[in-house]
Enzyme design. Sequence first.
Site, short mmCIF file in Angstrom:
data_model
loop_
_atom_site.label_atom_id
_atom_site.label_comp_id
_atom_site.label_asym_id
_atom_site.label_seq_id
_atom_site.Cartn_x
_atom_site.Cartn_y
_atom_site.Cartn_z
N TYR A 198 1.19 -0.26 -0.76
CA TYR A 198 0.21 0.12 -1.77
C TYR A 198 -0.60 1.31 -1.28
O TYR A 198 -0.66 1.61 -0.09
CB TYR A 198 -0.73 -1.06 -2.10
CG TYR A 198 -1.70 -1.42 -1.00
CD1 TYR A 198 -2.97 -0.83 -0.93
CD2 TYR A 198 -1.36 -2.34 0.00
CE1 TYR A 198 -3.86 -1.16 0.09
CE2 TYR A 198 -2.26 -2.68 1.01
CZ TYR A 198 -3.50 -2.08 1.05
OH TYR A 198 -4.38 -2.40 2.05
N CYS A 199 -1.25 2.00 -2.23
CA CYS A 199 -2.17 3.09 -1.91
C CYS A 199 -3.18 3.18 -3.04
O CYS A 199 -3.32 2.25 -3.84
CB CYS A 199 -1.42 4.40 -1.69
SG CYS A 199 -0.38 4.92 -3.08
N THR A 200 -3.88 4.29 -3.17
CA THR A 200 -4.96 4.40 -4.14
C THR A 200 -4.45 4.34 -5.58
O THR A 200 -4.87 3.52 -6.38
CB THR A 200 -5.75 5.70 -3.94
OG1 THR A 200 -6.16 5.79 -2.58
CG2 THR A 200 -6.96 5.75 -4.85
N GLY A 202 -0.84 5.10 -6.26
CA GLY A 202 0.61 4.90 -6.27
C GLY A 202 1.44 6.05 -5.72
O GLY A 202 2.60 5.87 -5.37
N ILE A 227 -4.20 0.66 -6.23
CA ILE A 227 -5.38 -0.20 -6.28
C ILE A 227 -6.13 -0.05 -7.61
O ILE A 227 -6.67 -1.01 -8.15
CB ILE A 227 -6.32 0.13 -5.11
CG1 ILE A 227 -5.60 -0.07 -3.77
CG2 ILE A 227 -7.59 -0.73 -5.15
CD1 ILE A 227 -6.29 0.59 -2.59
#
Length: 343
Positions: A198-200, A202, A227
């Site tokens: 995951y990241c901020t 995508g 997220i």
Amino acid sequence: MQLYNTLSAKERAALIEEAGKERLTLSFYQYAHIGNPEILRNHLFITWDKLDVLGRIYVAKEGINAQLSVPAENFEAFKEHLDSISFLNGVRLNIAVEQDNKSFLKLKVKVRHKIVADGLDDHTFDVTDKGVHVDAEGFNKLLDDPNTVLVDMRNHYESEIGHFKGAITPDVDTFRESLPIIEDDLKAHKEDKNLVMYCTGGIRCEKASAYFKHKGFKKVFQLEGGIIEYTRQVENKDLENKFIGKNFVFDERRAERISEDIIANCHQCGKPCDTHINCANEGCHLLFIQCEECAEKMNHCCSEDCKDIVALPYEEQKSLRKGKKASNKIFKKGRSSVLKFKS
């Protein structure tokens, strides 16, 4: 033909306040094979400038990465324009959890070598051959599976203030550093483990998912929309929130609160705190975490030296930083030796 900003950030902020209109902060990305990024860049700037779009947009041969704000009244026209571009038709838009009319103050559309710097020089690696996208519900189910390894694809200063429970959070300054570290740490599990990233929003974990598939990992998943979208779905569907703390964002807000947990500490005194600021000394501008007490004591500076500088007349401050660059220090992101608690 105007292809650049004509107003300063200060002038733009005044106009936004004077207009008194609501703006939407959003982001999107799309990996695609773009033949001539320069032509697309110019087209976007001309069209979006007319719609009063502000933000930071990168275009490259591998796709587009956009973080921006648009007047609410122009949103439909903006979306219609996106849908008129073949590879952006129906692209997912990540609407910010917390809105701020001044999240962006200029329109910057730049051509880059890549939309996410990865340090790779592998022409057999296809960034569009991505892993399996999962929504918030599917993501939560994967996290409950003991056969899952969860990896945060963001940098240390982002995960420091917030991350998913049980996630591996590599202590890295850049995305490019994380790829070989993760591959080496998990190489024994290419066949048997669920590799979930995951990241901020995508964009980083999508590239990472394609990279790890290319490297032979068989069960590769990514949180669709990152997220930002996870938080929206958790609220709308009344799901369990497995994210603790704040989500770091790359605009004037710096972060969105996702849970009430404070998992970080002030870099100057060690008190529980998760508020990032930039040092008030423009010749430094270091990003670090500072509590209200230290902000008052240090006049929003990272060190006594910077505190002394900001007390000087502005023209003298300008003279001191003339010809000097602070970029290397800025990107230490809290690793500076002047931060007693962090160091």
